[in-house]
Design an enzyme around this catalytic site. Structure first.
Site, PDB file in Angstrom:
ATOM      1  N   GLY C 135       4.002 -97.295  13.954  1.00 19.06           N
ATOM      2  CA  GLY C 135       4.915 -96.399  12.968  1.00 19.06           C
ATOM      3  C   GLY C 135       6.302 -95.740  13.609  1.00 19.06           C
ATOM      4  N   CYS C 136       7.090 -95.420  12.440  1.00 22.38           N
ATOM      5  CA  CYS C 136       8.441 -95.046  12.721  1.00 22.38           C
ATOM      6  C   CYS C 136       8.513 -93.862  13.825  1.00 22.38           C
ATOM      7  CB  CYS C 136       9.181 -94.821  11.557  1.00 22.38           C
ATOM      8  SG  CYS C 136       8.348 -93.487  10.464  1.00 22.38           S
ATOM      9  N   PHE C 137       7.962 -92.709  13.352  1.00 26.07           N
ATOM     10  CA  PHE C 137       8.012 -91.592  14.331  1.00 26.07           C
ATOM     11  C   PHE C 137       7.097 -91.827  15.780  1.00 26.07           C
ATOM     12  CE2 PHE C 137       8.665 -87.997  11.083  1.00 26.07           C
ATOM     13  CZ  PHE C 137      10.002 -87.581  11.660  1.00 26.07           C
ATOM     14  N   ALA C 140       9.655 -93.538  17.763  1.00 24.07           N
ATOM     15  CA  ALA C 140      10.611 -92.487  18.412  1.00 24.07           C
ATOM     16  C   ALA C 140      10.022 -91.657  19.689  1.00 24.07           C
ATOM     17  CB  ALA C 140      11.259 -91.689  17.399  1.00 24.07           C
TER      18      ALA C 140
END
Lengths: 325, 325, 325, 325
Positions: C135-137, C140
């Site tokens: 996933g994106c979050f 990060a």
């Protein structure tokens, strides 16, 4: 002190309805007696307009409370006409309609409508019982042309205007998706915008026989509020003469101001003002105008019309702090 | 495989310098041999262009490394002329100047410059040793007019264009302060933009004797990249004929595309493309054009010119992923 | 030169599908053989992704062309699992799934999935046949924590992250209406974001027994692309030791870069990079990370995984020009 | 009707000076008698604040007109102290200082200052002659913590806040260049923001002996107005108990509202409101707060303090229409 006006809003859940609520809640001479919304009846206003949390405990209503002095119709185009047919209002209630349903001389039963652009029709508005509130682009463009038309000087117009996303209403659509619209510019309704009709009527009211084209290219802007228009028009007179013409025309109009300096959109955002600036090069005049599409272009002008119709000070409730930044 | 071109950049610390670096670092046929910047000499490129961190270890240099095949001048207006006077380059080095110093036929010593708009001058560019790269608004406007001029059909033009803040360069100024520019629109250089001169030259190259005005109102937009222009022009031909005219004119130009659909700015942002769309109403043609002001309007077009001058594929190093959202 | 990989995309009409198309069209070692979309079958790609006009004549297809070496699943959460059940793919086709369906160890028939975070699992990815793309979050946040976990130093985490509107997908919804989201900030899924599960798994892979909380508050940002996260963690070591730890951990990871300077989001937008910066005050370490949510946070990382799985250079097709401005 | 207060502004050319002017021009109980600005003396206010065109004919003055009841100091940090030393004001003039010069108990001659956060010190403000107006982040963070401190429940705080560009003032600088800041996010003064001192004082005023850290990461946002803060704090009490605690604490504070719903920044932009919302997961409480940094975070709170000091209604002149969209 005189008793306050009783005022109601029909269609209070949309953008122009919300702005009208915001203005009337703070208006010194008005009591907001009902806000009609069929789909939201019973809910507090701040459920739909969450910025109103803490400002009012009013709830939406599904009926028209009797006794209103003024009723604002903040409905979609076509819906105002239908609403008036299906909901006979008390004869004493003045109506201010924000849709385009009555801007071209249409009537509803005994109600005939004055086109509510104070810069064009102030004395008629003061005597009117029903107002057709002008369109947002129509307001910005007309204010740039009327002094020329009054002087019989208007020729073919080449205008480009840009509008914030609120001009497209609150319905979800591809062109108001944040991902698409952020940092984006696009044209729409090129040369065919529906406001050209009301602009044409106004121009001919002042300059009968005007037959040239008003060529208008509207753009979608990547901001929420405001309209900026630049119109190019051939003109023989000097810039000084033209500025004097505009200043004289707008001398009695408190919200419409001719600036000596260049203007920018944020000078007027969140206010009821209309700013103009004029530039000239060779035989071409360029008139720039800026308004907030939801205020001078909709709800603010509607309240201005109410003030005029009801004998209040024209600026009452409309001395608004600009967003400025 | 042929050896790579040796390429250098003068003025690598500004916006167009930075974009040229970004393009050349990824260009398959090029070695970036120096990036000149007097004030940043010795510092890594990523100190000025922090997005390059991790992409290159190059440092800015204060001298012009010998042996360059192509030198890009990414200097301010007026500075290129001065630079060439003060820094005699090797005769074999081709020069691509991104300033406006040589766009109107000016020369520098033995160097005479071809106006580097491939859509106008492709075969001349292919033979040229020195290129004057077009202005950003000039590119967007001309691409909208050239097919008409070629057919002898161009008449008076009424154009409005909007540009991102990068068009104003990296110098701090009131009109690029975030607080002022965010959500704001304003006009500047109304009817007097400096690019009108190069546009006039190009139009007359294709339609000798064209004497009508090109009326242009530039706007500052509240975004960073891109130019969108709508031009209104009287035209007798049908929309179908006009579209055919444009398609034929651009058939051999890989970056310039006539769209059947309406266009929006973000279709081209961060690419070297120029999109056009045509609409017609009555006798008026409207041509919409969109480019990225720093790419097709500056550094991308400069690299495109390098490709043409040096016999590379026109699109080499320029197949860029758009930002799209 | 070796023959190119044959690659297909399922779910090519959404945001991550579109970004995967954009990357693969320009990838030097790949042929895009099909883009599947039931609802758009037969239409050119540029009808859904108008920035692709002029770049490709491919059309959407409603079937899975045989012979693909790699298939990207760009489907909604829950749909990948269903798609694999209903559409048995050739056994030889490697699968890279961008949904969250297989990130926690789930399988589909004979297919078991490696969690595709190269910074965590590079050698496993190189041998994998099926990848669950992070996933994106999750990407990060993890990149900011993994070096600490590897060293057994991770303690309770207090993180705030902000994401662009593309993180919410292309479906129209109130929180992606331009009028609402422009200039606005809001929190959502406070302390309950679904990515916390995959983050927890990864952290425990490196620091078994880690049992403290990862407290994460996600914010919706008023921009389209990018994620910026600041995580506060108690840490005994000096800033120099910690920076060294991070640099060593990421030494072999070309897209993940520890900056000595403060970082900002636009350094990475429209690239596959992940930037980190570390600051320390008293006993508290703050790790800032920035990625493009659609690239390193989705499609870019998916292509990076393909490169690793297929023995290509890790950065192939991923040297992207940043938007920078 | 009582005669109006005579009020002056020192430092009227900056952002907080401009906002104070905007509020006082429309304040029903106030006459703005002078706006001091050395550099702009003699010029009309609208030259510096062009949104005021048409609203006032006042000019900037280079001296302090005698007879003022209240003087607002809208000067830079360090300049207020100096100004008071160099310009002895009449003893009867109440002073409201918007800088940070007197927030930590500093005095100037006979003038000692009350920290002007009405939610903390309302009764002291009502009796005060001199007010140190709180910082913008300080206001947003404190309002989220004070009810816990009052109850002796405050523990270590982990807060992230984001601020609009107006927080950085009108001076041109790299981090307020539109090209850089648009669509960008970055952290600054990580864990070291200067407002932590005044926050610490206030917290200890309510919870003596509080010694835990207030860890605060400020971010620069890509918008002009507003602050949004999310603070994570361990808390034993249930969400219902905590909400009741907050509601009771703010019951007498008209601008500070605890929302049952999630909040977003634009609910408060261009108003003097502070909105709070509370969420809880496990043992962690998250408090979200939103203010307009120039109003509740500066000029609006200054006017609120004036109202309290002078016995006016607390909300006089502060019922502002939100920008909302």
């Amino acid at each position: 002190m005189a008793s306050k006006l009783k005022v109601g809003i029909v269609g209070g859940a949309g953008y122009t309805g919300g702005e009208t609520i915001r203005l009337l809640l703070n208006h010194p001479d008005v009591t907001l007696t009902f806000v009609h919304s069929r789909s939201n009846a019973g809910n507090p206003l701040h459920e739909v307009h969450p910025d109103l949390l803490g400002d009012t405990d009013l709830t939406f209503s599904d009926h028209i409370a009797p006794g209103a002095d003024v009723i604002f119709l903040c409905l979609g185009h076509g819906e105002s006409k239908k609403f008036l047919q299906e909901n006979p209002l008390e004869a004493k209630a003045k109506v201010i309609d924000l849709s385009q349903d009555f801007r071209l001389g249409e009537t509803s039963g005994a109600r005939s409508f004055v086109y509510g652009l104070p810069e064009l029709n102030k004395s008629a508005i003061q005597k009117a019982d029903n107002i057709a509130n002008p369109g947002c682009f129509a307001t910005a463009i007309q204010v740039g042309l009327l002094p020329l038309a009054k002087a019989g000087l208007l020729k073919e117009v080449y205008a480009t205007g840009i509008t914030g996303s609120t001009g497209a209403g609150q319905k979800l659509q591809d062109t108001t998706h944040f991902t698409w619209r952020a940092n984006n510019i696009s044209a729409y309704k090129t040369l065919t915008h529906q406001h050209l009709k009301e602009i044409g009527r106004s121009v001919q009211q002042l300059q009968p026989g005007f037959g040239a084209s008003i060529n208008f290219v509207p753009w979608r802007g990547d901001f929420t509020r405001g309209i900026f228009v630049s119109s190019i028009i051939a003109a023989d007179r000097s810039l000084e003469e033209l500025r004097a013409l505009y200043r004289e025309f707008y001398a009695q109009h408190p919200f419409t101001i001719v600036s000596d300096e260049t203007i920018d959109l944020k000078q007027v955002v969140n206010t009821n003002k209309c700013l103009l600036s004029l530039e000239k090069e060779g035989d071409k005049l360029v008139v720039h105008t800026a308004i907030d599409n939801l205020l001078k272009g909709a709800s603010g002008q509607a309240v201005q019309n109410m003030n005029l119709m009801c004998g209040l000070e024209e600026t009452a409730g409309l001395k608004l702090k600009s967003i400025v930044f």
